[in-house]
Structures are given as structure tokens and as C-alpha cells.
Design an enzyme around this catalytic site. Structure first.
Site, PDB file in Angstrom:
ATOM      1  N   CYS A 114      -9.943  14.918  17.241  1.00  0.00           N
ATOM      2  CA  CYS A 114      -8.836  15.185  18.094  1.00  0.00           C
ATOM      3  C   CYS A 114      -7.700  14.420  17.930  1.00  0.00           C
ATOM      4  CB  CYS A 114      -9.327  15.655  19.579  1.00  0.00           C
ATOM      5  SG  CYS A 114     -10.765  16.775  19.714  1.00  0.00           S
ATOM      6  N   HIS A 253      -3.795  15.467  24.895  1.00  0.00           N
ATOM      7  CA  HIS A 253      -4.707  16.376  24.059  1.00  0.00           C
ATOM      8  C   HIS A 253      -5.454  17.254  25.199  1.00  0.00           C
ATOM      9  CE1 HIS A 253      -8.170  17.711  21.891  1.00  0.00           C
ATOM     10  NE2 HIS A 253      -8.919  16.849  22.512  1.00  0.00           N
ATOM     11  N   ASN A 283      -9.835  23.781  23.826  1.00  0.00           N
ATOM     12  CA  ASN A 283      -9.616  22.555  23.169  1.00  0.00           C
ATOM     13  C   ASN A 283      -9.422  22.906  21.595  1.00  0.00           C
ATOM     14  OD1 ASN A 283      -9.783  20.048  21.771  1.00  0.00           O
ATOM     15  ND2 ASN A 283     -11.694  19.382  22.912  1.00  0.00           N
TER      16      ASN A 283
HETATM   17  N1  COA Z   1     -21.901  27.157  32.090  1.00  0.00           N
HETATM   18  C1  COA Z   1     -22.334  26.988  33.250  1.00  0.00           C
HETATM   19  N2  COA Z   1     -23.259  25.928  33.453  1.00  0.00           N
HETATM   20  C2  COA Z   1     -23.071  24.751  32.427  1.00  0.00           C
HETATM   21  C3  COA Z   1     -22.313  25.009  31.282  1.00  0.00           C
HETATM   22  C4  COA Z   1     -21.703  26.137  31.281  1.00  0.00           C
HETATM   23  N3  COA Z   1     -20.645  26.655  30.398  1.00  0.00           N
HETATM   24  N4  COA Z   1     -22.352  23.862  30.540  1.00  0.00           N
HETATM   25  C5  COA Z   1     -22.953  23.055  31.417  1.00  0.00           C
HETATM   26  N5  COA Z   1     -23.630  23.665  32.279  1.00  0.00           N
HETATM   27  C6  COA Z   1     -24.740  22.911  33.301  1.00  0.00           C
HETATM   28  C7  COA Z   1     -25.318  22.016  32.832  1.00  0.00           C
HETATM   29  O1  COA Z   1     -26.503  22.693  31.994  1.00  0.00           O
HETATM   30  C8  COA Z   1     -25.566  21.204  34.224  1.00  0.00           C
HETATM   31  O2  COA Z   1     -26.884  21.756  34.493  1.00  0.00           O
HETATM   32  P1  COA Z   1     -28.151  20.943  35.272  1.00  0.00           P
HETATM   33  O3  COA Z   1     -27.404  20.161  36.223  1.00  0.00           O
HETATM   34  O4  COA Z   1     -28.950  22.172  35.970  1.00  0.00           O
HETATM   35  O5  COA Z   1     -28.524  20.461  33.976  1.00  0.00           O
HETATM   36  C9  COA Z   1     -24.505  21.296  35.016  1.00  0.00           C
HETATM   37  O6  COA Z   1     -23.904  22.564  34.425  1.00  0.00           O
HETATM   38  C10 COA Z   1     -23.545  20.426  35.170  1.00  0.00           C
HETATM   39  O7  COA Z   1     -23.443  19.723  33.973  1.00  0.00           O
HETATM   40  P2  COA Z   1     -22.362  18.533  33.807  1.00  0.00           P
HETATM   41  O8  COA Z   1     -22.857  17.694  32.350  1.00  0.00           O
HETATM   42  O9  COA Z   1     -22.742  17.606  34.853  1.00  0.00           O
HETATM   43  O10 COA Z   1     -21.187  19.182  33.972  1.00  0.00           O
HETATM   44  P3  COA Z   1     -19.519  18.247  34.156  1.00  0.00           P
HETATM   45  O11 COA Z   1     -19.100  18.446  35.357  1.00  0.00           O
HETATM   46  O12 COA Z   1     -19.757  16.903  33.416  1.00  0.00           O
HETATM   47  O13 COA Z   1     -18.733  18.968  32.812  1.00  0.00           O
HETATM   48  C11 COA Z   1     -18.172  19.040  30.636  1.00  0.00           C
HETATM   49  C12 COA Z   1     -19.378  19.303  31.500  1.00  0.00           C
HETATM   50  C13 COA Z   1     -18.847  19.122  29.235  1.00  0.00           C
HETATM   51  C14 COA Z   1     -17.246  20.312  30.767  1.00  0.00           C
HETATM   52  C15 COA Z   1     -17.606  17.262  30.659  1.00  0.00           C
HETATM   53  O14 COA Z   1     -18.435  16.663  30.670  1.00  0.00           O
HETATM   54  C16 COA Z   1     -16.439  17.414  29.751  1.00  0.00           C
HETATM   55  O15 COA Z   1     -15.542  17.896  29.773  1.00  0.00           O
HETATM   56  N6  COA Z   1     -16.693  16.340  29.012  1.00  0.00           N
HETATM   57  C17 COA Z   1     -15.835  15.866  27.866  1.00  0.00           C
HETATM   58  C18 COA Z   1     -15.981  16.897  26.573  1.00  0.00           C
HETATM   59  C19 COA Z   1     -14.938  17.048  25.898  1.00  0.00           C
HETATM   60  O16 COA Z   1     -13.689  16.827  26.232  1.00  0.00           O
HETATM   61  N7  COA Z   1     -14.930  17.137  24.296  1.00  0.00           N
HETATM   62  C20 COA Z   1     -14.247  17.286  23.383  1.00  0.00           C
HETATM   63  C21 COA Z   1     -13.685  15.769  23.036  1.00  0.00           C
HETATM   64  S1  COA Z   1     -12.349  15.814  22.069  1.00  0.00           S
END
Ligand code: COA
Length: 326
Positions: A114, A253, A283
Site C-alpha cells: 500500500c 492511505h 482499500n
Molecule cells: N464481519 C463480522 N465480524 C467480523 C468480521 C466481519 N467482516 N471480521 C472479523 N470479525 C469478527 C472477528 O472474528 C472477531 O470475532 P471474535 O471476537 O468472536 O473472535 C470480532 O469481529 C472482532 O474482531 P477484531 O479483530 O477485534 O476487530 P477489529 O475492531 O480489530 O477490526 C479489522 C478488525 C481488520 C477491521 C482491523 O483490525 C483493521 O482494520 N486492521 C488493519 C487492517 C488493514 O488496514 N490492512 C491493510 C493494511 S494496508
């Protein structure tokens, strides 16, 4: 007098097909409500089976060339930032060079996920300012839908397809004043496509284990992103000799609205100075910053004389920022 490099024109190209969170609900265990509240994304664009990364890159390139008022023969170099090249080789940049008929241009790809557009623009700046290139076409282009596991709700809801491009060349004043690039390879494991390279070549086993798709530790990437977006922006502002108060606009980004808001807050920037379009496109990795930049320029949000920071983070792990006076 020393040469100054800057942006002469921008363009973007997105697939027509919209894929909303409600469409996503139909194929994976998720909800529009979860995706919107946890990420800010409402929809994304998905390329059809016939469209490869070079097709979107080519579309964005034509618009950037038109905006800069230059032709394909004028180009000295083409750099494509992508993690979804048409194939391992030839490079996507060479495919774009052929499509454009840019016979005078050298061409190569940059792999910085990215952060790719910021890395590639930094390279272009060096070639222009050293007098070795007059016009460099820089493209960030992805068809991430081709490497997404649509059974993995942790990743498939986050990404989309699209390309943005810019012509970098000599400017009379302003331009790319400062750059900040960095990498932390020890964090590479947090965001990766494990198979298909020389470490783990494609086999029946890698396909069965779904190892050709993006795999991610979301919370590790989130922690890294929140820290690095603000710190790299601050670094590049300092290198430019500016203060954050002087900034007219931030083009970050587009990964997660919570990451963007946290960076804006740490920098004490009001929301109207921060460009957000991830609700529409998700993204798009290397496409993200140049698509957002093109949108901000064409809509008149970025005006001549504005002081702007472009900042990105991504797989590698990598990060990068540009301080640009338009
Ligand atoms: N729909 C519903 N539930 C989902 C889900 C979806 N699409 N994706 C994950 N969950 C669930 C998980 O399984 C977890 O369940 P559990 O507690 O029963 O295990 C719960 O939601 C919470 O997950 P968590 O990881 O705490 O969520 P979060 O608030 O951290 O958000 C992301 C997850 C991925 C959105 C966040 O961590 C993020 O944006 N990270 C950066 C990713 C990124 O930018 N990547 C590209 C980089 S260039």
C-alpha cells in the site's frame, strides 16, 4: 538553479462494478453494520474476469497524461506500484508501456504494497531532480479481488480494485519538497500472500490450503498503522520545514476510517482537511493514495499553492510520506 520535481497531472480508473456490503453479506458471514462501524467501508469496486491490473493502470495513465498535457512519446520512465501484477514477469510497467506505445520509456514495477505509490513517486523525484528523466509516469494499480479469499471475512471485506496515476516532472516552484520512506521487515508476516513465490511454489497443496490469498493479522497491522501514519506525517512535515498548522490537506492511505481518524487526531487536523473515500472504494492498496489524490485535485479540494501530505503504510511492513506543494 536546481531542478524541482512535482505533480504535473493525475488520473484514476476504477472498475464499473460496485460490490456493496449488502452484496458481501450474501457470500460471507458479515453485516453491513459490522463493516461500516469497524472500517468505514460501504462499498468497493471489483474488476471483471477480463480485467487485469495493467488495464486499470492504462486507464489511469491516459487520464494523468491528458491532465499533464503530454503524450506517450514524452515519457522517459514508467513505474507501476502493485502487489497484483498481471503475472510474475514481464512487469506490469512493461505491459503498460506497450499498451501506451511509450517507446522512449524505461519501465519497472515496485513492490511496497500500500506504500507503493509513495515509494514510486520518491524514485521518480530522484530521476527528475538529477536531470535523468523529464517525465515519469507513476502508477499505483491493483486488482486485489483476484487474491482475496471470499470465504475469509477477516480480509475480503476490506479491499477493492482500482488504479491512480500521476505524471512527475519539473515544476517552477513547490513540488515534492520532502519524502520519508521506511520499512520493518520483521512485521512482514502480519500481511502476506504466503505461496506462489520461490519459498513456496504453487502446488496442489498450496491451492488446497488457500495459500495464494491475502492473509492478515488485523490487530497487529492496526497497531502499526495508527502509530506510523502520524509519525511519518510529522517527520515529512519537519523535513519540509513546515509546521502541521500550515498543512492544507492530508491524503492518507484508505484502509480503515478509525486509522485515518486517529492519524488526523494525533496531527490535530480538522476532518475537513483529511481526504476520505474509502466508504466508496475500500482499500485499493497501491491505488489508494493516487486515487484519493486525483479525486482531491479534480474536485478542487487541492488548489495551486496548497501544502499537502500524502501518507501510506502497508505490507512489508512499509510506510512512506510525501510533503508536496501544489
Ligand atoms: N464481519 C463480522 N465480524 C467480523 C468480521 C466481519 N467482516 N471480521 C472479523 N470479525 C469478527 C472477528 O472474528 C472477531 O470475532 P471474535 O471476537 O468472536 O473472535 C470480532 O469481529 C472482532 O474482531 P477484531 O479483530 O477485534 O476487530 P477489529 O475492531 O480489530 O477490526 C479489522 C478488525 C481488520 C477491521 C482491523 O483490525 C483493521 O482494520 N486492521 C488493519 C487492517 C488493514 O488496514 N490492512 C491493510 C493494511 S494496508
Amino acid at each position: 538553479m536546481s531542478i524541482r520535481a512535482g505533480f504535473l497531472g493525475t488520473g484514476s480508473c476504477l472498475p464499473e462494478k460496485e460490490f456493496t456490503n449488502f452484496d458481501m453479506e450474501k457470500i460471507v458471514d458479515t453485516t453491513d453494520e459490522w463493516i461500516q462501524t469497524r472500517t468505514g467501508i460501504k462499498s468497493r469496486r471489483i474488476a471483471d474476469d477480463q480485467t487485469a491490473t495493467s488495464d486499470l493502470a492504462y486507464g489511469a495513465a491516459l487520464k494523468a497524461m491528458e491532465a499533464a498535457n503530454i503524450s506517450a512519446e514524452d515519457l522517459d520512465m514508467i513505474i507501476v506500484a502493485t502487489i497484483t501484477p498481471d503475472m510474475h514477469f514481464p512487469s506490469t510497467a512493461c505491459i503498460v508501456q506497450d499498451k501506451l506505445g511509450a517507446d522512449n520509456a524505461s519501465a519497472f514495477d515496485v513492490s511496497a504494497a500500500c506504500s507503493g505509490f509513495v515509494y514510486a513517486s520518491t524514485i521518480a523525484k530522484q530521476f527528475v531532480e538529477s536531470g535523468q528523466a523529464k517525465y515519469v509516469l507513476v502508477i499505483g494499480a491493483e486488482t486485489l479481488s483476484k487474491i482475496l479469499d471470499f470465504t475469509d471475512r477477516n480480509t475480503c471485506v476490506l479491499f477493492g480494485d482500482g488504479a491512480g496515476a500521476a505524471i512527475i516532472g519539473q515544476v517552477p516552484t513547490g513540488g515534492i519538497i520532502a519524502t520519508d520512506l521506511g520499512a520493518k521487515g520483521s512485521g512482514g508476516k502480519f500481511l502476506t500472500v504466503p505461496a506462489g513465490g520461490s519459498r513456496m511454489p504453487a502446488s496442489q497443496e498450496t491451492i488446497d490450503n488457500r495459500l495464494h490469498y491475502i492473509s492478515m493479522d488485523g490487530s497487529e497491522v492496526f497497531k502499526f498503522a495508527v502509530r506510523i501514519m502520524a509519525s511519518s506525517s510529522k517527520t515529512v512535515v519537519e523535513k519540509a520545514g513546515w509546521s502541521v498548522d500550515e498543512l492544507d490537506y492530508l491524503v492518507p492511505h484508505q484502509a480503515n476510517i478509525r486509522i485515518i481518524n486517529s492519524a488526523g487526531k494525533k496531527l490535530k487536523l480538522p476532518p475537513e482537511k483529511v481526504h476520505v473515500n474509502l466508504d466508496k472504494f475500500g482499500n485499493t492498496s497501491a491505488g489508494s493514495v493516487p486515487i484519493a489524490l486525483d479525486e482531491a485535485v479534480r474536485s478542487g479540494k487541492i488548489k495551486s499553492g496548497d501544502k499537502v501530505v500524502l501518507v501510506a503504510f502497508g505490507g512489508g511492513l512499509t510506510w512512506g510520506a510525501l510533503a508536496v506543494e501544489f
